[in-house]
Design a protein around this motif. Structure first.
Motif, PDB file in Angstrom:
ATOM      1  N   ASP A 389       7.812 -11.585  10.434  1.00 17.83           N
ATOM      2  CA  ASP A 389       6.401 -11.417  10.097  1.00 17.83           C
ATOM      3  C   ASP A 389       5.931 -10.150  10.789  1.00 17.83           C
ATOM      4  N   TRP A 390       5.287  -9.249  10.042  1.00 17.14           N
ATOM      5  CA  TRP A 390       4.877  -7.981  10.633  1.00 17.14           C
ATOM      6  C   TRP A 390       3.638  -7.450   9.947  1.00 17.14           C
ATOM      7  N   TYR A 391       2.983  -6.540  10.627  1.00 19.07           N
ATOM      8  CA  TYR A 391       1.817  -5.875  10.047  1.00 19.07           C
ATOM      9  C   TYR A 391       1.729  -4.467  10.626  1.00 19.07           C
ATOM     10  N   THR A 406      -6.203  -2.702  11.068  1.00 21.94           N
ATOM     11  CA  THR A 406      -5.039  -3.572  10.958  1.00 21.94           C
ATOM     12  C   THR A 406      -4.783  -3.843   9.481  1.00 21.94           C
ATOM     13  N   ASP A 408      -2.567  -5.717   6.581  1.00 23.33           N
ATOM     14  CA  ASP A 408      -1.660  -6.838   6.360  1.00 23.33           C
ATOM     15  C   ASP A 408      -1.740  -7.288   4.908  1.00 23.33           C
ATOM     16  N   ASP A 409      -1.200  -8.445   4.590  1.00 22.99           N
ATOM     17  CA  ASP A 409      -1.142  -8.950   3.219  1.00 22.99           C
ATOM     18  C   ASP A 409      -2.277  -9.940   2.991  1.00 22.99           C
ATOM     19  N   ARG A 412      -2.652 -12.272   5.958  1.00 28.75           N
ATOM     20  CA  ARG A 412      -1.393 -12.747   6.524  1.00 28.75           C
ATOM     21  C   ARG A 412      -0.477 -11.556   6.792  1.00 28.75           C
ATOM     22  N   PRO A 413       0.448 -11.723   7.734  1.00 29.54           N
ATOM     23  CA  PRO A 413       1.406 -10.639   7.947  1.00 29.54           C
ATOM     24  C   PRO A 413       2.275 -10.424   6.712  1.00 29.54           C
TER      25      PRO A 413
END
Length: 443
Positions: A389-391, A406, A408-409, A412-413
């Motif tokens: 899991d990443w961002y 930041t 992300d999706d 969510r990461p």
């Protein structure tokens, strides 16, 4: 930028690519799975595609150079933004208002009806039988109810106006109700920070190992800055002069993308086209396999220049790679295009401290953006030994202001898992189901 100029510039480059390819409108339309008349409208500037995926496929079919792909995306972003502003302005006037020639909240006769008068905080006019000797009690009750409703609506309107007008609703003195940390500012899963130092904490909603579905909770409702393509004034309310649009299900080429899914081949739908990838992933609970190709469009919200100082990869969690089936999106025997894009970066999520590095021949940060000059970044994240899991954190500066977004999706990461040793499947052209990869006989 005027609508006709933005759309005309976009269409001019489309026509140039089409003419240079030597392919007819009919041939291109057939390969793009669209009608010839639709393609004509795009190339003539009569319409702007709502999604960029078919535009990129058209450019690749016409063998556009990497610089042309970047320029085409930039022109599409500008044309789409102007179209969005036009649509928002049209929505402010209802069909009834347009037809009657009256302003908002007015009846055709020029007097507001009782319900609208109540919503404005004023009591409605007395009914016609007020002087006929009839019992006025029901009328008084209706009037009192309408007045109370009008006061309530007015109070809510004042509260909303104050909430929008103030920099933030928090009491911590920094103008941001959550202390300036991970406050949503964009529909593409982007949150904003002020001048506070970057944090290594993950986004508030972490993806569970078995459910990569989007977070739809009200806490992630966009507020403050707008995604690229929205009116610039929305982005300036929060003081953040830059927006980011993340496309986590972009494909570098028709053959590049694979997904892991915890389902047998008999329950899987055929591979989608790129524009249908997000829906396909959601329907199957799938996760990017081996690598994830991410497209970021960064755009200023005003005329001032914003410096994009860098992108930092943050890991929110690492686990053993998923023991799921691996599904290839390419049809066996279909040729694949591709090539290194301008502004292309790579990152290995297997590393202890993953960091972006420019692809060969590409420049590194910083870059400059504004409302009329967006940038597009292409990121390839690879992994083999983990389920990650990443961002991303995007650092920006403009004059004496600076901050971090930041990315992300949608709350969510991003999630990418290794696929070594996993059962792999492909979908033959003309077939009726998935088969083990490498077993298809090509004619």
């Amino acid at each position: 930028m005027p609508e006709n100029t933005a759309a005309a510039d976009f269409a001019a480059l489309l026509r140039e690519l089409k003419d240079r390819s030597g392919l007819s409108y009919g041939v291109l339309a057939k390969r793009l799975h669209m009608s010839t008349s639709t393609l004509h409208r795009y190339c003539n500037g009569d319409a702007v595609p709502a999604d960029y995926a078919p535009v990129e496929r058209l450019a690749r079919l016409c063998k556009a150079h990497p610089e042309e792909l970047v320029e085409l995306h930039r022109r599409w972003v500008l044309a789409d933004a102007v179209r969005g502003r036009k649509g928002a302005a049209a929505a402010e006037t209802s069909p009834e208002e347009a037809g009657s020639g009256t302003g908002p909240g007015q009846a055709a006769s020029g007097a507001a009806p009782p319900a609208e008068a109540a919503s404005a905080g004023a009591p409605p006019a007395a009914p016609a039988d007020a002087d006929t000797g009839a019992d006025p009690a029901p009328t008084r009750r209706r009037t009192r109810t309408a007045v109370l409703a009008g006061i309530a609506v007015a109070a809510v309107a004042v509260g909303v106006a104050l909430a929008v007008g103030l920099p933030g609703g928090g009491s911590d003195g920094d103008g941001d109700g959550d202390g300036g940390r991970h406050r949503p500012v964009g529909a593409a899963g982007v949150t904003a920070e002020g001048t506070a130092p970057a944090s290594s904490s993950p986004p508030s909603s972490a993806a569970s190992p078995s459910s990569p579905a989007k977070d739809k909770s009200p806490a992630r409702t966009p507020a403050g800055s707008a995604p690229a393509g929205a009116p610039s004034g929305e982005g300036q309310k929060s003081g953040v002069p830059v927006t980011v649009r993340a496309e986590p299900y972009a494909w570098e080429s028709p053959c590049s993308q694979r997904y892991l899914a915890d389902k047998p081949a008999s329950e899987m739908k055929p591979p989608p086209l790129e524009e249908g990838a997000a829906a396909w992933v959601a329907a199957h609970g799938a996760v990017s396999s081996g690598q994830q190709y991410l497209r970021l469009t960064v755009q200023g919200t005003g005329p001032e220049t914003v410096v994009v100082d860098g992108l930092t990869v943050r890991v929110a969690g690492k686990r053993a790679p998923l023991a799921w089936n691996d599904y290839a999106m390419a049809y066996p025997g279909v040729g694949c295009g591709g090539g290194v894009q301008t502004r292309a970066f790579a990152v290995s999520l297997d590393s202890a401290r993953p960091s972006l590095t420019p692809e060969p021949g590409n420049e590194d940060f910083p870059f400059k953006v504004s409302e009329s000059d967006p940038e597009v970044y292409y990121l390839t994240a690879s992994v083999s030994a983990y389920d990650v899991d990443w961002y991303l954190e995007l650092k920006w500066s403009s004059g004496d202001r600076s901050g971090t977004l930041t990315v992300d999706d949608e709350g969510r990461p991003f999630r990418t898992s290794g696929n070594k040793g996993r059962p792999a499947y492909e979908f033959p052209i003309g077939g009726d189901g998935w088969v083990p990869e490498g077993t298809t006989k090509l004619e």
